[in-house]
Motif scaffolding. Structure first.
Motif, PDB file in Angstrom:
ATOM      1  N   ASN A  67      -6.386   7.008   5.348  1.00  0.00           N
ATOM      2  CA  ASN A  67      -6.240   6.530   3.987  1.00  0.00           C
ATOM      3  C   ASN A  67      -6.133   5.012   3.927  1.00  0.00           C
ATOM      4  O   ASN A  67      -6.905   4.344   3.230  1.00  0.00           O
ATOM      5  CB  ASN A  67      -5.032   7.199   3.344  1.00  0.00           C
ATOM      6  N   ILE A  68      -5.201   4.435   4.650  1.00  0.00           N
ATOM      7  CA  ILE A  68      -4.996   2.984   4.566  1.00  0.00           C
ATOM      8  C   ILE A  68      -6.054   2.211   5.352  1.00  0.00           C
ATOM      9  O   ILE A  68      -6.525   1.164   4.902  1.00  0.00           O
ATOM     10  CB  ILE A  68      -3.575   2.600   5.040  1.00  0.00           C
ATOM     11  N   LEU A  69      -6.459   2.719   6.504  1.00  0.00           N
ATOM     12  CA  LEU A  69      -7.398   1.969   7.337  1.00  0.00           C
ATOM     13  C   LEU A  69      -8.770   1.871   6.684  1.00  0.00           C
ATOM     14  O   LEU A  69      -9.431   0.830   6.759  1.00  0.00           O
ATOM     15  CB  LEU A  69      -7.511   2.619   8.720  1.00  0.00           C
ATOM     16  N   THR A  70      -9.216   2.944   6.028  1.00  0.00           N
ATOM     17  CA  THR A  70     -10.506   2.881   5.346  1.00  0.00           C
ATOM     18  C   THR A  70     -10.399   2.102   4.043  1.00  0.00           C
ATOM     19  O   THR A  70     -11.259   1.287   3.718  1.00  0.00           O
ATOM     20  CB  THR A  70     -11.049   4.290   5.047  1.00  0.00           C
ATOM     21  N   ALA A  71      -9.330   2.348   3.287  1.00  0.00           N
ATOM     22  CA  ALA A  71      -9.222   1.756   1.955  1.00  0.00           C
ATOM     23  C   ALA A  71      -9.107   0.242   1.996  1.00  0.00           C
ATOM     24  O   ALA A  71      -9.733  -0.460   1.197  1.00  0.00           O
ATOM     25  CB  ALA A  71      -8.027   2.352   1.223  1.00  0.00           C
ATOM     26  N   TRP A 101       0.842  -1.198   0.000  1.00  0.00           N
ATOM     27  CA  TRP A 101       0.000   0.000   0.000  1.00  0.00           C
ATOM     28  C   TRP A 101       0.876   1.246   0.000  1.00  0.00           C
ATOM     29  O   TRP A 101       1.664   1.460   0.917  1.00  0.00           O
ATOM     30  CB  TRP A 101      -0.923   0.032   1.213  1.00  0.00           C
ATOM     31  N   GLN A 102       0.739   2.011  -1.049  1.00  0.00           N
ATOM     32  CA  GLN A 102       1.376   3.319  -1.124  1.00  0.00           C
ATOM     33  C   GLN A 102       0.311   4.357  -0.814  1.00  0.00           C
ATOM     34  O   GLN A 102      -0.688   4.458  -1.508  1.00  0.00           O
ATOM     35  CB  GLN A 102       1.947   3.551  -2.530  1.00  0.00           C
ATOM     36  N   PHE A 103       0.495   5.114   0.258  1.00  0.00           N
ATOM     37  CA  PHE A 103      -0.528   6.048   0.701  1.00  0.00           C
ATOM     38  C   PHE A 103      -0.856   7.055  -0.399  1.00  0.00           C
ATOM     39  O   PHE A 103       0.023   7.552  -1.100  1.00  0.00           O
ATOM     40  CB  PHE A 103      -0.058   6.798   1.949  1.00  0.00           C
ATOM     41  N   THR A 113      -0.146   1.035   9.678  1.00  0.00           N
ATOM     42  CA  THR A 113      -0.026   2.271   8.916  1.00  0.00           C
ATOM     43  C   THR A 113       1.431   2.481   8.484  1.00  0.00           C
ATOM     44  O   THR A 113       1.981   1.671   7.778  1.00  0.00           O
ATOM     45  CB  THR A 113      -0.586   3.468   9.704  1.00  0.00           C
ATOM     46  N   SER A 114       2.045   3.566   8.927  1.00  0.00           N
ATOM     47  CA  SER A 114       3.430   3.867   8.552  1.00  0.00           C
ATOM     48  C   SER A 114       4.014   4.872   9.528  1.00  0.00           C
ATOM     49  O   SER A 114       3.325   5.821   9.929  1.00  0.00           O
ATOM     50  CB  SER A 114       3.484   4.439   7.130  1.00  0.00           C
ATOM     51  N   PRO A 115       5.289   4.720   9.898  1.00  0.00           N
ATOM     52  CA  PRO A 115       5.930   5.697  10.790  1.00  0.00           C
ATOM     53  C   PRO A 115       6.013   7.096  10.182  1.00  0.00           C
ATOM     54  O   PRO A 115       6.198   8.070  10.898  1.00  0.00           O
ATOM     55  CB  PRO A 115       7.338   5.112  11.002  1.00  0.00           C
ATOM     56  N   VAL A 116       5.871   7.192   8.866  1.00  0.00           N
ATOM     57  CA  VAL A 116       5.921   8.495   8.206  1.00  0.00           C
ATOM     58  C   VAL A 116       4.633   9.285   8.439  1.00  0.00           C
ATOM     59  O   VAL A 116       4.614  10.506   8.327  1.00  0.00           O
ATOM     60  CB  VAL A 116       6.157   8.302   6.688  1.00  0.00           C
ATOM     61  N   ILE A 117       3.551   8.588   8.794  1.00  0.00           N
ATOM     62  CA  ILE A 117       2.239   9.204   8.932  1.00  0.00           C
ATOM     63  C   ILE A 117       1.977   9.565  10.393  1.00  0.00           C
ATOM     64  O   ILE A 117       2.186   8.760  11.299  1.00  0.00           O
ATOM     65  CB  ILE A 117       1.139   8.240   8.433  1.00  0.00           C
ATOM     66  N   ALA A 118       1.508  10.784  10.621  1.00  0.00           N
ATOM     67  CA  ALA A 118       1.217  11.260  11.980  1.00  0.00           C
ATOM     68  C   ALA A 118       0.208  10.351  12.665  1.00  0.00           C
ATOM     69  O   ALA A 118      -0.769   9.917  12.056  1.00  0.00           O
ATOM     70  CB  ALA A 118       0.679  12.689  11.923  1.00  0.00           C
ATOM     71  N   GLY A 119       0.461  10.051  13.935  1.00  0.00           N
ATOM     72  CA  GLY A 119      -0.411   9.193  14.714  1.00  0.00           C
ATOM     73  C   GLY A 119       0.097   7.772  14.861  1.00  0.00           C
ATOM     74  O   GLY A 119      -0.466   6.986  15.625  1.00  0.00           O
ATOM     75  N   TRP A 120       1.188   7.456  14.155  1.00  0.00           N
ATOM     76  CA  TRP A 120       1.747   6.099  14.216  1.00  0.00           C
ATOM     77  C   TRP A 120       2.171   5.747  15.637  1.00  0.00           C
ATOM     78  O   TRP A 120       2.642   6.584  16.407  1.00  0.00           O
ATOM     79  CB  TRP A 120       2.953   6.003  13.291  1.00  0.00           C
ATOM     80  N   SER A 121       2.017   4.474  16.003  1.00  0.00           N
ATOM     81  CA  SER A 121       2.433   3.992  17.323  1.00  0.00           C
ATOM     82  C   SER A 121       2.991   2.583  17.189  1.00  0.00           C
ATOM     83  O   SER A 121       2.485   1.777  16.401  1.00  0.00           O
ATOM     84  CB  SER A 121       1.250   3.979  18.293  1.00  0.00           C
ATOM     85  N   ASP A 122       4.029   2.288  17.970  1.00  0.00           N
ATOM     86  CA  ASP A 122       4.597   0.939  17.982  1.00  0.00           C
ATOM     87  C   ASP A 122       4.151   0.143  19.203  1.00  0.00           C
ATOM     88  O   ASP A 122       4.700  -0.909  19.496  1.00  0.00           O
ATOM     89  CB  ASP A 122       6.124   1.004  17.943  1.00  0.00           C
ATOM     90  N   ILE A 151       9.440   6.308   3.504  1.00  0.00           N
ATOM     91  CA  ILE A 151       8.280   6.639   2.695  1.00  0.00           C
ATOM     92  C   ILE A 151       7.047   5.968   3.277  1.00  0.00           C
ATOM     93  O   ILE A 151       7.143   5.031   4.079  1.00  0.00           O
ATOM     94  CB  ILE A 151       8.462   6.189   1.226  1.00  0.00           C
ATOM     95  N   ALA A 152       5.887   6.449   2.864  1.00  0.00           N
ATOM     96  CA  ALA A 152       4.624   5.904   3.368  1.00  0.00           C
ATOM     97  C   ALA A 152       4.181   4.724   2.510  1.00  0.00           C
ATOM     98  O   ALA A 152       3.229   4.807   1.733  1.00  0.00           O
ATOM     99  CB  ALA A 152       3.565   6.990   3.394  1.00  0.00           C
ATOM    100  N   VAL A 153       4.895   3.623   2.637  1.00  0.00           N
ATOM    101  CA  VAL A 153       4.569   2.394   1.911  1.00  0.00           C
ATOM    102  C   VAL A 153       4.575   1.238   2.902  1.00  0.00           C
ATOM    103  O   VAL A 153       5.523   1.070   3.675  1.00  0.00           O
ATOM    104  CB  VAL A 153       5.565   2.126   0.770  1.00  0.00           C
ATOM    105  N   PHE A 154       3.525   0.449   2.871  1.00  0.00           N
ATOM    106  CA  PHE A 154       3.284  -0.626   3.831  1.00  0.00           C
ATOM    107  C   PHE A 154       3.149  -1.937   3.070  1.00  0.00           C
ATOM    108  O   PHE A 154       2.418  -2.005   2.077  1.00  0.00           O
ATOM    109  CB  PHE A 154       1.991  -0.291   4.589  1.00  0.00           C
ATOM    110  N   GLN A 155       3.860  -2.973   3.496  1.00  0.00           N
ATOM    111  CA  GLN A 155       3.821  -4.269   2.817  1.00  0.00           C
ATOM    112  C   GLN A 155       3.148  -5.303   3.712  1.00  0.00           C
ATOM    113  O   GLN A 155       3.420  -5.394   4.913  1.00  0.00           O
ATOM    114  CB  GLN A 155       5.227  -4.741   2.471  1.00  0.00           C
ATOM    115  N   SER A 156       2.275  -6.093   3.098  1.00  0.00           N
ATOM    116  CA  SER A 156       1.583  -7.159   3.829  1.00  0.00           C
ATOM    117  C   SER A 156       1.230  -8.264   2.836  1.00  0.00           C
ATOM    118  O   SER A 156       1.506  -8.161   1.645  1.00  0.00           O
ATOM    119  CB  SER A 156       0.307  -6.619   4.481  1.00  0.00           C
ATOM    120  N   PHE A 157       0.640  -9.331   3.331  1.00  0.00           N
ATOM    121  CA  PHE A 157      -0.049 -10.239   2.425  1.00  0.00           C
ATOM    122  C   PHE A 157      -1.441 -10.497   2.979  1.00  0.00           C
ATOM    123  O   PHE A 157      -1.666 -10.482   4.188  1.00  0.00           O
ATOM    124  CB  PHE A 157       0.735 -11.521   2.130  1.00  0.00           C
ATOM    125  N   THR A 158      -2.372 -10.678   2.069  1.00  0.00           N
ATOM    126  CA  THR A 158      -3.793 -10.751   2.403  1.00  0.00           C
ATOM    127  C   THR A 158      -4.318 -12.158   2.209  1.00  0.00           C
ATOM    128  O   THR A 158      -3.955 -12.848   1.255  1.00  0.00           O
ATOM    129  CB  THR A 158      -4.596  -9.771   1.521  1.00  0.00           C
TER     130      THR A 158
END
Length: 550
Positions: A61-65, A52-54, A453-462, A401-408
């Motif tokens: 963006n990512i949570l809704t999409a 996912w590229q934001f 989400t992504s560490p580049v995006i405000a609100g990120w938490s680990d 960058i705001a890019v997140f990798q996963s598998f579905t």
């Protein structure tokens, strides 16, 4: 790929028997296969790569999409009313802190359900040739093409992926098509390299209550064909995009009052006031609505589009800094962008032409970069990650960058539903040695995921509760897999599908080997020749599930 606040009520869970995901064709039309559950169903891999590229810089963006019920990019066909409710609360929150709280709680639910398996966050590892200057990559990994200069005046060349579909904003939700649309169209706002946004076509975007918006555009703007850009250009484009549920981005308009998942003509609460003013009534307050308006689905369309959308998709006419050079789109090969002389906005090109070039492999693209036969590469192949900084020197680029990798894993997949499914999904996640893969395969250019989400995006938490399911824990993985086997014994091979033209083989092989070694099952990667082929298979699977659900 954008804020969506309405649950569309897609009953994906009722279609559990519609698909048998244990096998796979090698692309094209899937083959019906008989199953013990009754009628023939379609064969697809157990899991498939989902990066996912934001599209705009917000967690929404990512949570809704990817995870809100019914969204066009929800490849898992995931649906959880509690998650939807928390997302909707976050979208209508009165402050950023309140929004972050709700989004964090929503992610807790995702950690319980695991509609996808988060893997890692990407850092851009790319580079540019010795022939170009002023190369900069944005927060979303895209190169800012308009800034690039080339002393000899020849076309700038950049790596590209063939789009999945014709180039229509409401039906493009992947990076190949998105890169072109982002450069040939200008939206109400645009994004700087750091993710901040500023007005482009818009003169102002205002609201007293964050629900009822008045948008004024700058006067005197035109499309590349000379026709005027007016308030009606936006309103008609948005109404068209919301009219057909088959459009991949139709759901993006769900936050506008009047939207229906079934489509329909002119349903959205949009009103043209005059040539440069229109109003938008949202379903509920959304303070960050202006931020989202830089995404391509919200671009205006000229009158010529409505006369023949199919023809337009092959030769789109935009209002942005570039236009497509006549007859330059050679499918699966290249496309050429030239400056649009009618564009008067802040992104005026500093070059004479950009050629976007398709490669069958990243290794081939990297070889051309080293030979100064390719000017811009946004992704170094895994085979060169250990050496690209030395190879390129000060022309190497590495940045977050705001890019997140996963598998579905799609809802309804055999062995991945109900309690058994939750156990297996968690076991798979804990069987993946993310730190080792990101260190060995990616040479530290990826970071193990800690959230959705992504560490580049405000609100990120680990430290979101439940994130421990992303930790490498072989003993726990085996325990959970055995508990799942007690419900229904596993058989067959776990397959992870990916596109072979994107440099994914190394990490996919490492991931399935980690799963195989920990869980003691057969696991393998399943390559598709190209991105478009993989996406076609995924979208076909989604359509089959929806059809089975009625």
């Amino acid at each position: 790929m954008k804020n969506k606040r309405l649950a569309l009520g897609l009953a994906a869970g009722t279609a559990a028997a519609a698909l048998a995901l244990a096998g796979c064709s090698t692309g094209g039309t899937p083959t019906p296969t008989a199953t013990d559950s009754g009628p023939a169903s379609l064969a697809y891999p157990n899991a498939f790569r989902t990066g996912w590229q934001f599209d705009y810089p917000s967690q929404a963006n990512i949570l809704t999409a990817l995870y809100l019920t019914g969204s066009g990019s929800n490849d898992a066909l995931y649906s959880n009313p509690a998650f939807d409710d928390l997302i909707n609360k976050g979208l209508t929150a009165s402050s950023f802190d309140e929004q972050t709280k709700y989004f964090g709680q929503a992610q807790e639910i995702l950690f319980q359900d695991l509609p996808a398996i988060p893997l890692w966050y990407s850092s851009l590892a790319g580079g540019f040739s010795s022939k170009v200057q002023n190369v900069q990559f944005g927060w979303d990994s895209w190169p800012l093409l308009e800034q690039v200069t080339k002393a000899d005046g020849s076309p700038v060349t950049a790596h590209w992926n063939e789009p999945e579909n014709p180039l229509i904003p409401a039906n493009t939700n992947e990076v190949g098509g998105g890169l072109v649309l982002n450069n040939i169209f200008a939206g109400l706002v645009y994004y700087e390299a750091d993710g901040s946004y500023h007005n482009d076509v818009a003169e102002s975007i205002e609201s007293d209550d964050s629900q009822h918006w008045t948008i004024k555009i700058k006067s005197g703007q035109t499309f590349a064909d000379g026709s005027p850009v007016t308030a009606d250009s936006f309103v008609k484009a948005w109404q068209w995009g919301a009219s057909d549920p088959e459009l991949l981005n139709q759901w993006w308009f769900a936050n506008i009052d009047g939207y229906s998942p079934d489509g329909g003509e002119n349903t959205l609460a949009l009103k043209v006031v005059d040539d440069t003013t229109f109003t938008v009534d949202l379903v509920a307050p959304q303070a960050d609505f202006p931020v989202s308006l830089g995404y391509t689905v919200f671009m205006p369309l000229p009158e010529s589009f409505f006369a023949d959308p199919d023809a337009f998709g092959q030769a789109p006419i935009g209002n942005g800094p570039y236009q497509i050079a006549p007859d330059s789109w050679i499918h699966d090969s290249r496309i050429s962008l030239v400056p649009n002389p009618s564009y008067s906005g802040p992104r005026k090109p500093a070059n004479s032409q950009v050629d976007l070039v398709v490669y069958t492999s990243l290794d081939a693209a990297y070889a051309d970069l080293l030979g100064d036969n390719l000017d811009i590469l946004d992704q170094v192949p895994a085979s060169a990650l250990a050496t690209f900084k030395k190879d390129l020197g000060d022309r190497a680029v590495e940045q977050a960058i705001a890019v997140f990798q996963s598998f579905t894993i799609m809802e309804g997949a055999p062995h991945f539903t109900g309690e058994e499914g939750k156990l297996r999904r968690a076991a798979l996640s804990m069987a993946i040695n993310r730190p080792e893969i990101t260190d060995v395969i990616f040479q530290g250019t990826r970071t193990p995921a800690k959230d959705w989400t992504s560490p580049v995006i405000a609100g990120w938490s680990d430290s979101i509760p439940g994130s421990e399911v992303l930790d490498y824990n072989p003993d726990k993985a085996v325990e959970l897999w055995k508990q799942a086997d007690a419900i229904s014994p596993w058989s067959g091979t776990f397959q992870l599908a990916y596109n072979a033209d994107g440099g994914h083989q190394e990490w996919v092989d490492a991931t399935v080997n980690s799963i195989k070694n920990v869980l003691g099952i057969d696991a393998a990667g399943l390559p598709y020749p190209d991105f478009a082929g993989l996406r076609t298979e995924v979208n076909d699977a989604k359509k089959a599930v929806r059809a089975a659900a009625g």
